[in-house]
Enzyme design. Structure first.
Site, PDB file in Angstrom:
ATOM      1  N   GLY A 138      40.139  38.732  41.079  1.00 11.84           N
ATOM      2  CA  GLY A 138      39.572  38.323  39.797  1.00 11.84           C
ATOM      3  C   GLY A 138      38.668  39.414  39.230  1.00 11.84           C
ATOM      4  CB  SER A 139      36.322  41.792  40.851  1.00 14.10           C
ATOM      5  OG  SER A 139      35.586  40.779  41.468  1.00 14.10           O
ATOM      6  CG  ASP A 191      34.257  30.205  38.612  1.00 13.73           C
ATOM      7  OD1 ASP A 191      34.965  30.878  39.382  1.00 13.73           O
ATOM      8  OD2 ASP A 191      33.021  30.342  38.519  1.00 13.73           O
ATOM      9  CB  SER A 219      39.571  34.721  40.783  1.00  7.90           C
ATOM     10  OG  SER A 219      39.452  34.803  42.186  1.00  7.90           O
ATOM     11  CG  HIS A 246      38.707  31.270  42.563  1.00  6.21           C
ATOM     12  ND1 HIS A 246      38.069  31.393  41.357  1.00  6.21           N
ATOM     13  CD2 HIS A 246      37.969  31.977  43.447  1.00  6.21           C
ATOM     14  CE1 HIS A 246      36.995  32.152  41.507  1.00  6.21           C
ATOM     15  NE2 HIS A 246      36.919  32.527  42.763  1.00  6.21           N
ATOM     16  CG  ASN A 266      46.684  51.059  43.489  1.00  5.46           C
ATOM     17  OD1 ASN A 266      47.092  49.960  43.071  1.00  5.46           O
ATOM     18  ND2 ASN A 266      47.177  51.629  44.558  1.00  5.46           N
TER      19      ASN A 266
END
Ligand SMILES: Cc1ncc(COP(=O)(O)O)c(C=O)c1O
Length: 446
Positions: free
Chosen positions: A101-102, A205, A226, A231, A303
């Protein structure tokens, strides 16, 4: 150990099922991996995790099938299939899967900056309380975060404070609904319309949460998601960038694939001529020779690619989404009833009338620091996991405190003192609820 595979298993899937049967007593993999089988629950001994992958043997078969039968281990056919299925499920036109998710937020903000021609120093509005990697990509992309304090009803940013912070450099509002719970989307969209701002969504979320019957991602120009085990659906690690605007997703894909120009996806990545049919051509404007399109770079990239097996898991998880959503909603409702019945002075935020929240967790607001610490210690020492409402006021965190003055956000400053959450996990069952009830009754009476 040598496992004997039944000769009758003629397909790869059949052979995998035979293999699993031979390694587990009753083929119930979930029981072994995640302690979530009702028969196995031992009050006080079994941990009540705040979340966890809602998997059974189907995900394990998908992983093994992808690894044993795949062609390229990293992003390929399975990831591409999952991207299309995910888009269909959430009424989106385009999606690209990444490894977290980041990473999704990083690619999302990078893609929007390029597509919308945002300049260094342009301002993006967001809540001062949230997850750090909602904020970090703004800084990494040389954008300026502008913070809004929270309101204590839903714990989302206070919509009535937004307009005072809008300047001629403001370009977007970056929404990240707290534990999946939407703010008043009508009011938020009204502010965006009035000031010509984009609404960008960190949906990590809030996957599946709706406002007036539409998914939150349908209200935003682009969104992230995410698939970390906590999650709604999990591929172990993983994330998604989605939009109805193809170009945004293409830029996000390029950023996730080293910045390359080539747009071959899925099986096409292994074609010798490429999707364009023109792989070897004069692609570089300042070089008159023929080059391979796979080695033409139009973006300063990273990447962020997932493995193909993560896509395979995602496809299985999507089929369980409705069940997961219902079970999460049930878990939140049961835990909310118990907490409000037994623990004096606490409050569990609910959803607004137009919202249907797909709960990530069960938020708890305590009257003061002492009550929070006692309750957290009590639950944790009895094996019920708790979590912070993420970073609290993010301006108290060493990495971010130079950005603004924490003291200017009074509601955010009570978060570390008074707010935390427990799970709303899909794998909770009656024994978990009655264990939590016994615990609360023993400590708080009634
Ligand atoms: C709102 C929000 N955004 C982003 C992330 C980052 O997701 P990931 O852990 O997959 O990197 C999280 C993680 O839980 C989150 O809660």
């Amino acid at each position: 150990m040598v496992v004997q595979i039944d000769e009758t298993a003629t397909t790869l899937e059949g052979a995998i099922q035979e293999f699993l049967k031979s390694t587990t007593s009753n083929f119930d993999v979930l029981k072994y991996l995640y302690n979530s089988n009702a028969e196995e629950f031992i009050p006080g001994k079994t941990s009540v995790y705040y979340s966890g992958p809602y998997w059974n043997d189907e995900e394990i078969v998908a992983i093994l099938k992808s690894v044993l039968g795949g062609k390229w281990i990293t992003s390929g056919e399975q990831v591409h299939k999952f991207e299309a299925q995910f888009s269909r499920q959430f009424n989106l036109k385009h999606s690209v899967m990444v490894n977290s998710g980041s990473s999704a937020n990083l690619a999302l903000i990078g893609a929007l900056k390029k597509y919308l021609d945002w300049q260094d120093g342009d301002e993006i509005i967001l809540s001062v309380v949230g997850f750090p990697t909602t904020l970090a990509p703004l800084i990494q992309n040389n954008l300026k975060p502008v913070f809004i304090d929270i309101e204590m009803d839903t714990l989302n940013f206070d919509l009535e404070q937004i307009e005072a912070k809008i300047s001629d450099r403001t370009r977007a509002i970056f929404l990240s609904p707290v534990l999946g719970n939407p703010p008043d989307m009508d009011r938020l969209l009204e502010i965006c319309d009035k000031h010509n701002l984009q609404l960008v969504l960190d949906n990590c979320d809030s996957l599946g949460s709706t406002w007036k019957g539409k998914y939150l991602n349908e209200y935003s120009i682009a969104s992230s998601c995410s698939f970390y085990p906590a999650h709604h659906i999990s591929t172990g690690e993983g994330g998604m960038v989605s939009s109805n605007i193809e170009e945004i997703v293409n830029i996000a894909r390029s950023l996730a694939w080293w910045g390359r120009d080539c747009y071959c996806v899925g099986a096409a990545n292994l074609l010798s001529c490429g999707t364009c049919g023109n792989r070897f051509d004069r692609w570089l404007p300042d070089y008159d020779g023929v080059v391979d399109h796979k080695y033409v770079f139009t973006n300063v990239g990273y990447n962020l690619k997932p493995l193909d097996l993560q896509g395979a898991i995602g496809s299985v998880q999507l089929q369980k989404f409705d069940e997961i959503e219902q079970r999460r909603s049930h878990s939140k409702q049961r835990l909310q009833e118990l907490l409000e019945r037994y623990v004096p002075g606490i409050r569990v935020p609910g959803q607004l009338p137009e919202a249907k929240t797909c709960w990530f967790g069960t938020p708890i607001i305590c009257p003061d620091r002492t009550v929070k610490q006692e309750l957290v210690n009590y639950l944790e020492s009895n094996k019920v996991q708790t979590r912070n409402y993420f970073a609290g006021n993010i301006l108290l965190q060493p990495a971010y405190k130079h950005l603004d003055t924490a003291a200017d956000y009074p509601n955010a400053n009570v978060v570390l003192d008074q707010v935390f959450f427990i799970g709303a996990a899909p794998h909770y069952h009656e024994q978990v609820f009655s264990y939590v009830e016994d615990l609360l009754k023993a400590r708080y009476g009634k």
